[in-house]
Design a protein around this motif. Structure first.
Motif, PDB file in Angstrom:
ATOM      1  N   ARG A   1      -5.522 -11.171  -1.367  1.00 46.34           N
ATOM      2  CA  ARG A   1      -4.823 -10.395  -2.409  1.00 46.34           C
ATOM      3  C   ARG A   1      -4.675  -8.923  -1.995  1.00 46.34           C
ATOM      4  O   ARG A   1      -3.631  -8.320  -2.242  1.00 46.34           O
ATOM      5  N   THR A   2      -5.678  -8.352  -1.396  1.00 42.43           N
ATOM      6  CA  THR A   2      -5.548  -6.962  -0.952  1.00 42.43           C
ATOM      7  C   THR A   2      -4.517  -6.846   0.170  1.00 42.43           C
ATOM      8  O   THR A   2      -3.787  -5.852   0.262  1.00 42.43           O
ATOM      9  N   GLU A   3      -4.460  -7.877   1.021  1.00 41.86           N
ATOM     10  CA  GLU A   3      -3.443  -7.875   2.074  1.00 41.86           C
ATOM     11  C   GLU A   3      -2.044  -7.907   1.450  1.00 41.86           C
ATOM     12  O   GLU A   3      -1.140  -7.183   1.881  1.00 41.86           O
ATOM     13  N   ARG A   4      -1.892  -8.766   0.418  1.00 36.81           N
ATOM     14  CA  ARG A   4      -0.586  -8.846  -0.248  1.00 36.81           C
ATOM     15  C   ARG A   4      -0.244  -7.520  -0.937  1.00 36.81           C
ATOM     16  O   ARG A   4       0.913  -7.085  -0.919  1.00 36.81           O
ATOM     17  N   ILE A   5      -1.248  -6.889  -1.541  1.00 42.66           N
ATOM     18  CA  ILE A   5      -1.003  -5.599  -2.202  1.00 42.66           C
ATOM     19  C   ILE A   5      -0.540  -4.563  -1.194  1.00 42.66           C
ATOM     20  O   ILE A   5       0.425  -3.826  -1.436  1.00 42.66           O
ATOM     21  N   GLU A   6      -1.202  -4.502  -0.044  1.00 38.15           N
ATOM     22  CA  GLU A   6      -0.806  -3.541   0.984  1.00 38.15           C
ATOM     23  C   GLU A   6       0.633  -3.768   1.421  1.00 38.15           C
ATOM     24  O   GLU A   6       1.412  -2.812   1.573  1.00 38.15           O
ATOM     25  N   GLN A   7       1.007  -5.036   1.594  1.00 40.23           N
ATOM     26  CA  GLN A   7       2.367  -5.343   2.020  1.00 40.23           C
ATOM     27  C   GLN A   7       3.369  -5.020   0.904  1.00 40.23           C
ATOM     28  O   GLN A   7       4.445  -4.466   1.151  1.00 40.23           O
ATOM     29  N   LEU A   8       2.987  -5.330  -0.342  1.00 40.01           N
ATOM     30  CA  LEU A   8       3.877  -5.058  -1.473  1.00 40.01           C
ATOM     31  C   LEU A   8       4.083  -3.562  -1.685  1.00 40.01           C
ATOM     32  O   LEU A   8       5.189  -3.119  -2.017  1.00 40.01           O
ATOM     33  N   VAL A   9       3.014  -2.789  -1.494  1.00 34.72           N
ATOM     34  CA  VAL A   9       3.148  -1.337  -1.635  1.00 34.72           C
ATOM     35  C   VAL A   9       4.070  -0.791  -0.553  1.00 34.72           C
ATOM     36  O   VAL A   9       4.905   0.090  -0.806  1.00 34.72           O
ATOM     37  N   GLU A  10       3.941  -1.346   0.653  1.00 34.61           N
ATOM     38  CA  GLU A  10       4.823  -0.930   1.738  1.00 34.61           C
ATOM     39  C   GLU A  10       6.266  -1.304   1.418  1.00 34.61           C
ATOM     40  O   GLU A  10       7.194  -0.497   1.620  1.00 34.61           O
ATOM     41  N   ASP A  11       6.460  -2.517   0.876  1.00 42.29           N
ATOM     42  CA  ASP A  11       7.806  -2.962   0.492  1.00 42.29           C
ATOM     43  C   ASP A  11       8.350  -2.102  -0.649  1.00 42.29           C
ATOM     44  O   ASP A  11       9.554  -1.791  -0.689  1.00 42.29           O
ATOM     45  N   LEU A  12       7.478  -1.737  -1.579  1.00 45.08           N
ATOM     46  CA  LEU A  12       7.880  -0.906  -2.712  1.00 45.08           C
ATOM     47  C   LEU A  12       8.357   0.464  -2.235  1.00 45.08           C
ATOM     48  O   LEU A  12       9.392   0.973  -2.690  1.00 45.08           O
ATOM     49  N   THR A  13       7.612   1.044  -1.313  1.00 48.56           N
ATOM     50  CA  THR A  13       7.987   2.344  -0.764  1.00 48.56           C
ATOM     51  C   THR A  13       9.331   2.270  -0.054  1.00 48.56           C
ATOM     52  O   THR A  13      10.188   3.152  -0.200  1.00 48.56           O
ATOM     53  N   GLU A  14       9.530   1.197   0.707  1.00 44.98           N
ATOM     54  CA  GLU A  14      10.792   1.027   1.419  1.00 44.98           C
ATOM     55  C   GLU A  14      11.948   0.808   0.437  1.00 44.98           C
ATOM     56  O   GLU A  14      13.060   1.332   0.637  1.00 44.98           O
ATOM     57  N   ALA A  15      11.699   0.058  -0.628  1.00 44.90           N
ATOM     58  CA  ALA A  15      12.740  -0.180  -1.638  1.00 44.90           C
ATOM     59  C   ALA A  15      13.160   1.134  -2.288  1.00 44.90           C
ATOM     60  O   ALA A  15      14.348   1.351  -2.564  1.00 44.90           O
ATOM     61  N   ARG A  16      12.194   2.008  -2.513  1.00 42.62           N
ATOM     62  CA  ARG A  16      12.514   3.321  -3.073  1.00 42.62           C
ATOM     63  C   ARG A  16      13.343   4.142  -2.087  1.00 42.62           C
ATOM     64  O   ARG A  16      14.301   4.818  -2.473  1.00 42.62           O
ATOM     65  N   ARG A  17      12.958   4.089  -0.818  1.00 44.32           N
ATOM     66  CA  ARG A  17      13.701   4.841   0.197  1.00 44.32           C
ATOM     67  C   ARG A  17      15.158   4.384   0.242  1.00 44.32           C
ATOM     68  O   ARG A  17      16.080   5.202   0.300  1.00 44.32           O
ATOM     69  N   VAL A  18      15.363   3.073   0.227  1.00 42.91           N
ATOM     70  CA  VAL A  18      16.718   2.525   0.288  1.00 42.91           C
ATOM     71  C   VAL A  18      17.506   2.939  -0.951  1.00 42.91           C
ATOM     72  O   VAL A  18      18.669   3.365  -0.861  1.00 42.91           O
ATOM     73  N   ALA A  19      16.869   2.828  -2.121  1.00 38.59           N
ATOM     74  CA  ALA A  19      17.547   3.191  -3.371  1.00 38.59           C
ATOM     75  C   ALA A  19      17.893   4.673  -3.400  1.00 38.59           C
ATOM     76  O   ALA A  19      18.970   5.062  -3.871  1.00 38.59           O
TER      77      ALA A  19
END
Length: 747
Positions: free
Chosen positions: A677-695
């Motif tokens: 779960r912590t691994e998934r959170i780390e990946q999701l936070v990274e994806d979230l940051t990238e989604a913000r950058r793209v937006a």
């Protein structure tokens, strides 16, 4: 554990006791409006001729003569200084959902090296805030920043601490409204005129129609220490994570329950201060969710009611801190339980005392008189439904926000589909008129209860449907969709303007029919109902049929209703940025411009502001969530994981290999689950940051808002799911953030 901030604030919260609140010795009626420049005070401090002119402005909508401003300012200053006031401010409502003020002292140079207390009519009537520093949708830039605040004399000035607050509108140098009050006043004028014109069909003595508003303010109270230990509450107003408490609202034991002592003291203090500011608060009670409450006043004229709600929300925050609370006005601060709304009870009334949305008294009247009362009632009900039907999407846009989107559609909040509940009796009445049958509206009736000590109950002519966003409640409509944090004016502007358009169209069509029917001998006076009567009935039948799709008395939460609503042509869109587009529909622009409430430029600017506010709200939440996930949640989880690993290693030192494996199997599963779960959170936070950058690279603010809704928000929900699962796994003593059971049940 003793160093854990969560447990420190929990311990301190349990120790807190209710503050003593000393009530004034006078009765509420005697200290009501103590800090408001009421008509009574105007009569005392203003010359008689000036007072008469001010009353004409306030009651009849006469234009303010600037030549009297100096005399009014002098009277205000004298009263204010006797009350200990040293400063004044123009108090206005920019597009931030809050209020704005800049304080200036009553001092000027006396020309002799000293100072003199001075307050001129010029300073009362007009000032120049920096318009580019407020949300303006591109109307004002830094290099062209001038704006004006202008006194609204229909809303009395009031005193907060040592400052005289002057309610004002806020407009750009080029004339566009940059606030809520200016278009609200325009909408009130538009609907008042249209309603007065329609009233002439039924009464010949109506000179003015007033819009009434009674709001119901829901809110949560959270202990200040617990609030401070939750960075998400502190920064966003809601919990971005948190597993639901084992007990929340499922026992239905909080609603109308005994008010907790600390809360009661807060409410008492708040009510006293509200009454001193002439806010006519009447009702207080526990709401459905734990630590959720409601406050409601007696209804008032709409403009004043909006001002009072904005003032009260500010006052609530101030008084809450005094009592060791923080008030949460966010529409959905906690997941899984009720959110908070601000029901807007809306109606129209005449200066002769007729409530236009209420059935008239028909008992004892002649047939034609009873028919006139019924027709008046039906006319204003049906034309309200026409307004809601024609501008269904716009009304939804008027109450939609990034925060209210979390509330709508569940936990007793109305769905994000604007329909109207009428109740059995009114529905039957409209159906009969549509079919050409005659009927009158029945009043309230008695219900006998077989308990000798209990008197008969008076039963209303409608039931209540809590899933309806726009429900008829006997003598008014309750617009239940607005959120708890917003300015009521947003919904009222759209509703008033839509109603003005509907009534204007109704009158035009009725007048045309009257002209057509007047030549028919069977419709002339003295031979039965007149041409006017038949014209009214024919147009009403047409409108009853037209607006039928917006009438719905069933369960607004059902999936079947979503499909049915779409078939009926109602707006079922769920994306907040897309819903905002309705402000720029051709029908919306035409309606706002024809009623002179707002022009296209103002509407485009407001939508720019709405999209920008949506992006910023989600952006802040995403940043806070990412920070908490990486710097709070994962470190706590890995710390607990390390303890489990150490335990497993210790078991192998004590027991045989087979027995150690068997006894440690649960801990091994937890170690693995935490790691995954912590691994998934780390990946999701990274994806979230990238989604913000793209937006953020999307230049068009409208498309950027849609991008945030479609790509950023879902990732935030995924992160929350993982964190909430971990909260159930990690040792309670290590979890640093106050949990729902503490936030909701410590009072």
């Amino acid at each position: 554990m003793s160093n854990n901030l969560r447990f420190q604030v929990v311990e301190e919260a349990f120790k807190k006791r209710a503050l003593e609140v000393k009530a004034p010795q006078e009765r509420p009626s005697e200290f009501f409006g103590k800090y408001v420049f009421t008509k009574q005070k105007m009569y005392k401090y203003l010359p008689k001729d000036i007072y008469d002119k001010m009353v004409d402005v306030m009651e009849n909508g006469a234009r303010l003569d600037r030549s009297i401003a100096d005399a009014v300012a002098a009277g205000m200053k004298q009263w204010a200084m006797e009350m200990g006031v040293t400063h004044y401010t123009h108090w206005f409502q920019p597009l931030t959902e809050g209020t704005a003020e800049k304080h200036d002292a009553f001092v000027e140079h006396d020309g002799k090296g000293g100072m003199i207390e001075k307050f001129s009519g010029k300073l009362l009537v007009q000032q120049e805030p920096d318009a580019s520093s407020f949300p303006n949708g591109g109307i004002r830039n830094t290099f062209e920043a001038r704006g004006y605040s202008a006194w609204d004399p229909t809303s009395p000035v009031f005193i907060i601490d040592d400052t005289l607050c002057i309610p004002t509108i806020f407009i750009a140098y080029t004339g566009e409204a940059l606030d809520y009050k200016a278009p609200l006043l325009r909408s009130l004028h538009a609907v008042g005129k249209a309603a007065k014109d329609v009233c002439q069909y039924f009464y010949n003595d109506v000179n003015k129609v007033q819009v009434n508003l009674g709001w119901e303010q829901e809110y949560f109270l959270v202990d200040e220490g617990l609030y401070s230990a939750r960075p998400d509450l502190l920064m966003t107003g809601r919990t971005l994570m948190g597993h639901e408490s084992a007990k929340n609202q499922q026992m239905d034991d909080h609603y109308f329950g005994t008010i907790p002592d600390r809360v009661q003291a807060f409410m008492k203090d708040l009510e006293i201060q509200a009454l001193e500011l002439a806010i006519p608060v009447k009702t207080r009670h526990n709401e459905v969710a734990p630590n959720q409450f409601e406050l409601a006043p007696i209804f008032e004229e709409c403009n004043l009611a909006v001002d009072h709600n904005m003032l009260l929300m500010s006052l609530m925050k101030k008084v809450a801190r005094k009592h060791g609370f923080r008030v949460l006005l966010h529409e959905k601060p906690f997941d899984g339980i009720n959110g908070s709304g601000k029901h807007n009870n809306w109606s129209l009334s005449t200066d002769t005392g007729v409530l236009l949305h209420a059935p008239g008294k028909t008992e004892g009247l002649k047939a034609e008189e009873a028919a006139n009362e019924t027709l008046r009632f039906v006319t204003f009900i049906v034309e309200t439904l026409m307004a809601v039907y024609r501008h269904n999407g716009l009304l939804k846009a008027s109450i939609m926000s990034a925060t209210n989107a979390h509330r709508l559609g569940g936990n007793e909040a109305p769905p994000a589909i604007i329909s109207s509940f009428l109740g059995t009796q009114l529905t039957e009445l409209l159906d009969k008129i549509e079919r050409g049958e005659t009927s009158v509206v029945k009043g309230k009736k008695n219900m006998q209860i077989d308990i000798p000590q209990i008197p008969d109950l008076i039963i209303d002519n409608t039931d209540r449907n809590r899933t309806s966003p726009f429900a008829f409640t006997g003598n008014r409509f309750e617009f239940r969709a607005p959120g708890s944090s917003v300015n009521c004016a947003s919904a009222m502007i759209a509703l008033n303007a839509a109603m003005a358009e509907a009534l204007t169209s109704f009158k035009e069509r009725v007048d045309k029919k009257i002209a057509e029917f007047s030549g028919r001998p069977e419709y002339k006076a003295g031979t039965g109902h007149t041409a006017k009567f038949h014209a009214l009935v024919e147009v009403l039948r047409q409108d009853i049929t037209t607006c039928k799709p917006v009438r719905f008395d069933g369960n607004g939460y059902s999936e079947a209703w979503v499909k049915e609503a779409a078939k009926r042509g109602l707006d079922v869109e769920k994306s907040c940025p897309v819903i905002f587009e309705h402000y720029l529909d051709d029908s919306s622009v035409q309606m706002f411009e024809s009623t002179k409430v707002m022009n296209r430029k103002e509407l485009e600017a407001r939508n720019e502001v709405k999209w920008e506010m949506y992006v910023k709200t989600v952006q802040i939440e995403a940043r806070v969530l990412g920070d908490l996930a990486m710097n709070h949640i994962i470190p706590v989880c890995t710390h607990y994981q390390s303890k489990l690993i150490k335990n497993v290693q210790g078991m192998k030192e004590v027991f045989s290999a087979d027995k150690a494996d068997r006894l440690s199997s649960r801990n091994m599963k937890l170690i693995e689950e935490i790691a995954e779960r912590t691994e998934r959170i780390e990946q999701l936070v990274e994806d979230l940051t990238e989604a913000r950058r793209v937006a953020n690279r999307v230049e068009n603010i409208h498309q950027r808002a849609i991008q945030y809704h479609d790509t950023v928000c879902p990732k935030m929900e995924d992160i929350r799911t993982e964190i909430d699962k971990l909260e159930l796994i990690v040792e309670d003593g290590l979890w640093t953030l106050p949990k729902y059971r503490e936030l909701l049940f410590i009072r």
